[in-house]
Design a protein around this motif. Structure first.
Motif, PDB file in Angstrom:
ATOM      1  N   HIS A 151      35.580 108.797  42.308  1.00 42.43           N
ATOM      2  CA  HIS A 151      36.864 108.820  41.616  1.00 42.43           C
ATOM      3  C   HIS A 151      36.941 109.888  40.525  1.00 42.43           C
ATOM      4  CE1 HIS A 151      38.144 105.319  43.809  1.00 42.43           C
ATOM      5  NE2 HIS A 151      37.099 104.627  43.388  1.00 42.43           N
ATOM      6  N   TYR A 152      35.786 110.419  40.124  1.00 39.53           N
ATOM      7  CA  TYR A 152      35.765 111.401  39.039  1.00 39.53           C
ATOM      8  C   TYR A 152      35.089 112.709  39.459  1.00 39.53           C
ATOM      9  CZ  TYR A 152      36.967 107.306  36.272  1.00 39.53           C
ATOM     10  OH  TYR A 152      37.601 106.183  35.787  1.00 39.53           O
ATOM     11  N   SER A 153      34.977 112.909  40.756  1.00 39.18           N
ATOM     12  CA  SER A 153      34.302 114.119  41.237  1.00 39.18           C
ATOM     13  C   SER A 153      35.069 115.390  40.865  1.00 39.18           C
ATOM     14  CB  SER A 153      34.127 114.058  42.757  1.00 39.18           C
ATOM     15  OG  SER A 153      35.383 113.975  43.400  1.00 39.18           O
ATOM     16  N   PHE A 154      36.376 115.234  40.576  1.00 37.95           N
ATOM     17  CA  PHE A 154      37.178 116.408  40.202  1.00 37.95           C
ATOM     18  C   PHE A 154      36.667 117.052  38.907  1.00 37.95           C
ATOM     19  CE2 PHE A 154      39.221 112.941  37.911  1.00 37.95           C
ATOM     20  CZ  PHE A 154      39.492 113.504  36.673  1.00 37.95           C
ATOM     21  N   ILE A 155      35.908 116.289  38.105  1.00 42.81           N
ATOM     22  CA  ILE A 155      35.359 116.855  36.868  1.00 42.81           C
ATOM     23  C   ILE A 155      34.424 118.023  37.182  1.00 42.81           C
ATOM     24  CG2 ILE A 155      33.929 116.367  34.834  1.00 42.81           C
ATOM     25  CD1 ILE A 155      34.974 113.491  34.942  1.00 42.81           C
ATOM     26  N   MET A 156      33.717 117.910  38.310  1.00 44.39           N
ATOM     27  CA  MET A 156      32.828 119.011  38.697  1.00 44.39           C
ATOM     28  C   MET A 156      33.635 120.268  39.006  1.00 44.39           C
ATOM     29  SD  MET A 156      29.764 120.072  39.034  1.00 44.39           S
ATOM     30  CE  MET A 156      28.607 118.704  39.243  1.00 44.39           C
ATOM     31  N   ASP A 157      34.873 120.113  39.457  1.00 47.64           N
ATOM     32  CA  ASP A 157      35.727 121.281  39.701  1.00 47.64           C
ATOM     33  C   ASP A 157      35.907 122.106  38.424  1.00 47.64           C
ATOM     34  OD1 ASP A 157      36.090 120.561  42.334  1.00 47.64           O
ATOM     35  OD2 ASP A 157      37.977 119.496  41.969  1.00 47.64           O
ATOM     36  N   ILE A 158      35.955 121.413  37.284  1.00 46.98           N
ATOM     37  CA  ILE A 158      36.130 122.116  36.003  1.00 46.98           C
ATOM     38  C   ILE A 158      34.920 123.006  35.728  1.00 46.98           C
ATOM     39  CG2 ILE A 158      36.419 121.811  33.512  1.00 46.98           C
ATOM     40  CD1 ILE A 158      37.791 119.126  34.128  1.00 46.98           C
TER      41      ILE A 158
END
Length: 461
Positions: free
Chosen positions: A295-302
């Motif tokens: 649910h928070y994997s998008f943080i790695m996109d940052i």
């Protein structure tokens, strides 16, 4: 006035970069998050669980090059770095060829960063619900976002060395903090997330190397693209404090730090993610983070965006300083050496780089018929990066074989021979396993040879 243009070369602003600045530049320029996201899937496709061993095997060669750079910086600190050392130590004709190799290595490294910068940013916007799927998959949106990053790169670069360093440090803190956070989470949940049991052979499975050498040979040019960048402190030497002590040392620090990040992160990725998923992924870092905390994997996109963006302006920084030095020494036209009066940045060649990157960005996205050719052309940067460091190692051999008063001469001579042999083998492997690479390399080297004989005024001066 913010920008005052100057139609003369002058000198770069001195005493800008401190030790911490140079260390940050050298670490960020290798771009650990971007390198893993963009390249580890390809390496894993070729080598699977033996990817780590291949990186470990090549590391001593790169470390040897970094130590050679440190010694050259003690002797001849210069914004032209590799090009200048070849010209001063061996000959101007030799330096001219080195200049052409540097230009190819870094110029071909810039466009492959622009499109991923646009794609990773669009992925973050899509994953957070800011844009819809049609926008996320639109070449026009990717182009606009990539153009935005080119604009930020130009602005930061023209503002000068200090703003570039400060922006890099902010992005590096973001990148490393997120990587560290995911490593801590991955280790904490490791007992319940084991997909593949760690094996000694992942790191030292030399039987695989001897039984299937072709896979390692074809992977070396890709590995080269994740191991370079630390040398930026050499190109920043004229703008640093203690130019005869710090540049080179901070490059070694950057290389070692990123190598350690690779070992820890890639090992956890191999343990916690099916290899079939990693080797088929366009962004294995996102694939791994999706397995850890979906649910928070998008943080790695940052982290990946911060890494990609900083890699873009730092690669531009290297090429702009190299071109500036070539112009100052009359190898390139004087326009390449024009400096901003207030910021002392080489604005003219920065604009040239930006325009060229923007043009290739447009061609790659809007002309599919020749996109594959450009992709092949740009992917050859790994070969020319290895050529750059291989030629530097040969410069070291020449220097230490002819100069007797250098401290620890035999050590540096042996190290230069080792690095030269290592890079020569990796280049050979890359060329004999890819006919297109071989053909393109021959074609691209020809203008460099022509430059040797046409620029007689420079060579004979």
């Amino acid at each position: 006035m913010l920008f005052k243009l100057n139609r003369s070369s002058g000198t770069l602003k001195s005493n800008v970069h401190k030790f911490a600045d140079l260390s940050a530049l050298s670490t960020s320029s290798v771009a650990p998050a971007f390198s893993i996201a963009a390249s580890y899937g390809v390496i894993a496709f070729y080598l699977g669980f033996y990817s780590l061993m291949a990186i470990i095997l090549t590391f001593p060669v790169w470390l040897g090059a970094a130590i050679i750079f440190r010694k050259f910086n003690r002797l001849y600190p210069n914004a032209g770095a590799s090009y200048h050392w070849g010209s001063r130590i061996v000959s101007r004709r030799y330096g001219t060829m080195q200049a052409w190799i540097i230009t190819l290595a870094y110029f071909f490294s810039i466009p492959p960063i622009v499109i991923p910068a646009g794609e990773y940013t669009a992925a973050l916007l899509y994953n957070t619900g800011i844009i819809n799927y049609s926008a996320y998959s639109s070449p026009a949106v990717i182009f606009i976002i990539g153009s935005m990053w080119i604009g930020i790169t130009l602005l930061a670069s023209i503002l000068g060395a200090r703003p570039t360093a400060r922006l890099t440090e902010i992005f590096l803190i973001i990148e490393l903090s997120i990587i560290a956070l995911f490593i801590v989470i991955a280790v904490y949940f490791l007992p319940g997330h084991i997909v593949n049991n760690i094996s000694y052979s992942w790191f030292f499975g030399f039987n695989k190397l001897f039984n299937d050498p072709y896979r390692f040979m074809i992977a070396f040019p890709v590995i080269a693209t994740i191991m370079d960048g630390w040398e930026i402190d050499s190109y920043a030497s004229e703008e640093s404090f203690n130019r005869e002590k710090w540049p080179g040392t901070t490059g070694i620090i950057g290389l070692i730090v990123v190598f350690c990040i690779y070992l820890v992160t890639m090992t956890l990725m191999d343990i916690e993610t099916p290899m079939s998923m990693l080797s088929a992924s366009l962004d294995p870092l996102a694939t791994w983070s999706g397995y850890i905390i979906p649910h928070y994997s998008f943080i790695m996109d940052i982290a990946v965006i911060a890494s990609t963006a900083s890699s873009l302006w730092l690669t531009t920084y290297i090429l702009s300083r190299a071109w500036y030095a070539m112009s100052r020494e009359r190898l390139l036209p004087r326009q390449f050496g024009y400096l901003n009066k207030t910021r002392r940045s080489p604005y003219a060649n920065l604009i040239m780089i930006g325009v060229a990157a923007e043009s290739i960005n447009a061609v790659m996205l809007f002309m599919p018929s020749i996109e594959s050719f450009f992709a092949e052309l740009l992917s050859i940067s790994g070969i020319f990066l290895m050529m750059e460091f291989g030629v530097d190692a040969f410069t070291g051999i020449y220097l230490y074989a002819h100069k007797s008063e250098i401290h620890m001469k035999l050590f540096y001579l042996a190290l230069s021979i080792f690095s030269f042999a290592g890079f020569s083998l990796m280049i050979l492997f890359g060329l004999i396993t890819n006919t297109m690479f071989l053909l393109l390399t021959v074609i691209l080297i020809i203008p460099g040879i022509m430059l040797l004989y046409r620029n007689k005024k420079y060579i004979e001066s």
